[in-house]
Structures are given as C-alpha cells and as structure tokens.
Design a protein around this motif. Structure first.
Motif: not given
Length: 556
Positions: A430-435, A450-454, A457-463
């Motif tokens: 579980a994560i909070g509002t601060d990710d 939410f990260s810059d990584f997605v 590296y995840c293109g048009d499906s950022p999750q």
C-alpha cells in the motif's frame, strides 16, 4: 533495508507534476488480465463471479545485451583508460541485476562487448573497415562473450581494456556513426557504404549481434562525427571541397551523411525498440541531460549554448578535463536526440568529467531495467491505499525452493498443477498520497503509474509493476490475475452524455460499436449486441430494458 519506490524506479524520484511523455521503451508486456465473456445473449451480470484469467510472462525480458564500443582515434589515452576502468563494474552490475540508481532488475545472462575503430580511411588514415577490433595480444578474437554465471568480470574486462588501449592512431577524420552502422548492418540491407560495399553484420562480424538482444552503441569521442557521403572530402587537393584539410567537415557539411541515415539504419536493426545509443562526448557538465527525460528538448536548448558551437576558423573548446580537451559534438548529440523517440532511446555522457563513472551509471540504469520494464498494457483503478484489484504470483521450481516464505514478500498459494510449480503470491504494498509505502519496511510490489520511469520506458501505457525491497526471482515465471472491477474505463466511457458521446480511436479498439448515451446512468457507455462486442472483463446487459444493451463491468 528499506527500498522506497523512488529508488526502485531507476533511481528516479517522483516528479513534482506527473508528466505523461509518449516515448517507447522496450515495452515488455507485464500483466494482461482478462475476464471470460458471457454467452451470446445479454444476461444480468453476477458481481464477483466472473473469473479472471492468468496470463504468464517471463521475469527475464531480455537476457542478452550486445554492447558496441566505438572509439574515435582522436580520443585521448586518458579517456580510453577511463572507459576501460568502468568495464568491470558494468559487467558486474548488469550481471547482478542492481543498477547504480537503486533499481533492481532481472540479471543479464550474457553480454557481448565489441570494440570498433571509427577510422574508415581518408587523407592517409588507416581503413579499419568497421571490423570488430581483434588485436592479437588481447585474448579472445572478435569480441568478448561474457556469461555472468561462468566468467570473472575483472578477467573479462581485461580483454576489453586491452582492446580499448590498442585503438590509437593520428587520424583526424573519425566516422563513428558510419563505422557503427557498417559493422552491424547485414549485407541483405539496401544500405550501402563507400564504393557500394555491404555491411558486415552477417559477414565478418557475424554472431556479435544476436536476434533477441538489447543493442547498446556507445561512442567515445572528444570530437564530432565526420561520416562522409562524398569520399573526395578527404582528398588532399580536392577541387570540390577546398579549404584546409582539418576544417573540411566543418566547411562542407553538405558532403556528410545526413543524421537521418543513422537514425533509420540503427532503428532498422532493432524495430521493437531494444536499442540504446549513447555518445560520451564533450558536452559541458552543466549541459549533460537528465537521462530520465526525453532527450530532444534538452539537447535542442543545449545546442544553442556558445560552448556547443563549431567554427572552422577558431574552433571553440567544449571543455577541458583530466581526460583531455573536447570540442563540440553537435552531430553525435543530434543523432542521439533524434533516436530518442518511439523506437529507441538516446543517452548522452560527457568527457568533460574527470572520469566516466557518471556516464556508465546512466548507461547501466537505462539498459538494465529497460530489459524488463514490466509495463501494464492498460490502466487500473486504485483503491484508497494505492493498491489495485490485481494479484501477482511467481511460479517457482520446487527443486530450487521448498517454501515461498523463504523469499521476502512472498506467501504460499498452492501448486500450479499445469506446470508442476510452486505458486507464490507476492505482497502488494500500500502507498500513500506521496507515492511512498505506508509501511516503510514493507516488501513486495506496487502499482506504479507516477514515476518518471514509467513515463520514459512504458510509452503510451505508463503503468507497471515496481518492486519494493525485493526483485523478481531469477528464472521464475510471473503471472497476474485481476478482478473485472480492477480495470479503469477507457477514454470517453462514463462521461456525462449532456453533450454528444464521441468515441476516441483507442476506445474503438476495445468497443467496436462505439459509445452511446445510457439513459439508466446518463453516461456514455459502449454499445453491444452480445458480450463478444465487449472488452475482456465486461459483459453485455440491457439495464433499463429499452432494447439497447450496453457493456457493463461487474465489480466486487
């Protein structure tokens, strides 16, 4: 030890505003969770009864990396020694699955390292003909073949270091882009080189580049690329290219190959996006781009800096460091920026530092985790604690592990009888509002959208699946299972039908009959004739009995 999500997204901290950058990484399908469709006739859905179907995927996305080191002969011995000094660490960290930024990833099983001279002749220069360097004193011929389970990184790096030190000449016309392209291009390609020659990818250099590998091309240069389209450019007394020989490339840019040649040629070698190109060149340290953001915008601004300008009368020095003097590398930077798009990634390192550790950190952080981005193919609904209605399981060989609880963040979930493997459920954190994890000591996986990584590296499906305090088990099989209510609706679905219900193109892919107003909810919902017209996890149902059924999502 706590590993916050920020550390596990390739060392990238959460951005102040959540950017959605449309770039392509090498998208690795992570969890494709589908619910079974109902019969051909619309029937009332039964919440919580539609079964989710597991879809497997391997934890090791790209177990092979082919690393081509292209060395411009004008590069100082100090710079080549600095690169050689980083090879043991590069092999060790790619082989261990831990990047400098804190990201954990599936270890790279095998790494080819080839060394290539940028000297293709001209004006008295030797012509190394884009053949992988093979000095007799350096051991194995052609290239290094490093297997992480069998080979010592220090010993293997010694061969590469020997080859790097052996690349040395007084040639003033380095053609690193043309050399890299010729070394890797197969003879069956329409791309041709000087005098109509074919590439060496399936000839003299056959075996270096593997079909299933990630290709990383690193160009070490303290100058710029001078890949000539017109061979006469290097003639001592050229009637078509007058001026001092040392200034020919600057004075006659029309005689050079266009950057697009190398963008298209290198991308054609890896059409699925498993390509990284990184010039390590004379970019001043304050202009070195953030590797977690798209390169083109950053470099467009950097190229306006006075230190990045080139003039043939008094060529300004880009920088001076313990590695030597470097001049502005405009063509090399422009090529990397042009490659950083939908099909590949461009990175930039700097010879303006006193060592190359930062540049190699950037390379490892990109190539290692990029091998298995773990991107979800679609978004999911979040619960208040940041979790989603999906489970992640690892299937493990019972001959290698007796109980799932031996691994951090796993609990036993029975046996997968079809594969005769242990079924281990991975804890969802579980994560909070601060990710950040609500429990700082939690171990498992989180839904990262939410990260810059997605974004990168995840293109048009950022999750994606991000790991906290652990990593995927080597040679394990990951599977996912989601309940029907976990899916987030596609664009347009659920919006008020006060206005017309327009159907975005991406929504038509899932619901071919488009959207229409559902009077029962006064929202835009997908039309259907039966459940085959609905996306996975949805069923066709006429809620208000008006004879016009819509696709609905049962939820628990």
């Amino acid at each position: 030890m706590r590993h916050p999500v920020g550390e596990l997204t390739n060392g990238i901290r959460t951005s102040e505003r959540r950017r959605r950058v449309v770039t392509r990484g090498s998208i690795f399908i992570a969890l494709l969770c589908m619910a079974s469709a109902c019969g051909p006739e619309p029937e009332p859905p039964s919440p919580c009864t539609l079964p989710a179907i597991d879809r497997g995927f391997t934890a090791i996305g790209r177990p092979y990396v082919d690393l081509l080191l292209v060395i411009d002969e004008g590069t100082s011995r100090a710079a080549r020694e600095a690169l050689a000094a980083e090879i043991p660490r590069l092999l060790t960290e790619l082989g261990s699955g831990r990047a400098p930024g804190g990201m954990v990833f599936a270890p790279v099983e095998s790494i080819h390292v080839g060394v290539l001279s940028a000297d293709l002749g001209g004006a008295g220069c030797d012509d190394d003909d884009a053949l992988l360097f093979d000095p007799v004193p350096c051991g194995e011929p052609g290239w290094l073949d490093f297997a992480r389970r069998e080979d010592d990184p220090e010993v293997a790096a010694g061969q590469v270091g020997c080859e790097l030190r052996s690349v040395e000449s007084e040639c003033s016309f380095g053609q690193p882009l043309e050399a890299a392209l010729k070394a890797l291009t197969p003879s069956t390609s329409a791309t041709r080189f000087e005098n109509g020659a074919a590439g060496h990818g399936d000839g003299a250099n056959l075996g270096f580049l593997r079909e299933s590998s990630t290709l990383a091309v690193v160009i070490l240069s303290q100058g710029d690329d001078c890949s000539a389209a017109e061979p006469g450019l290097f003639e001592l007394e050229s009637p078509d290219h007058p001026g001092a020989l040392a200034d020919r490339c600057l004075d006659h840019p029309e005689a050079l190959h266009a950057v697009e040649r190398f963008v298209e040629g290198l991308e054609s070698l890896r059409p699925d996006g498993q390509l990284y190109v990184m010039p390590i060149v004379g970019v001043p340290l304050d202009l070195v781009p953030d590797p977690n953001l798209p390169l083109a915008e950053q470099m467009t601004e950097a190229l306006t800096d006075p230190r990045m300008q080139q003039r043939s009368d008094t060529v300004p020095v880009g920088c001076t460091s313990m590695l030597g003097t470097s001049s502005p590398p405009r063509r090399l930077v422009e090529t990397a920026a042009a490659l950083d798009g939908w099909q590949s990634f461009g990175l930039v390192g700097s010879t303006c530092a006193d060592d190359l550790s930062g540049s190699i950190d950037t390379l490892i952080d990109a190539v290692g985790p990029g091998g298995w981005a773990g991107c979800f193919p679609r978004p999911y609904r979040r619960e208040p604690d940041g979790r989603i209605g999906c489970a992640v399981y690892e299937l493990l060989d019972p001959l290698e592990i007796e109980r799932c609880e031996e691994l951090p963040g796993r609990t036993s979930a029975g046996i997968d009888e079809s594969r005769a493997l242990l079924r281990c459920r991975v804890n969802q954190v579980a994560i909070g509002t601060d990710d950040e994890p609500l429990d700082p000591d939690a171990v498992g996986w989180v839904y990262d959208d939410f990260s810059d990584f997605v974004n990168r590296y995840c293109g048009d499906s950022p999750q994606r699946v991000a790991w906290v305090g652990t990593s995927p088990t080597e040679r394990g099989l990951l599977i996912g299972s989601c309940n029907a209510g976990a899916f987030a609706p596609p664009p347009g679905v659920g919006e008020s039908c006060a206005g017309p219900c327009e159907t975005p193109v991406e929504t038509l892919e899932d619901f071919p009959l488009g959207l229409a107003c559902d009077p029962a909810t006064e929202t835009c919902q997908p039309l259907c004739r039966d459940s085959w017209d609905c996306d996975a996890g949805w069923t066709c149902f006429d809620a208000d009995g008006d004879g016009v059924p819509h696709c609905v999502t049962p939820s628990c």
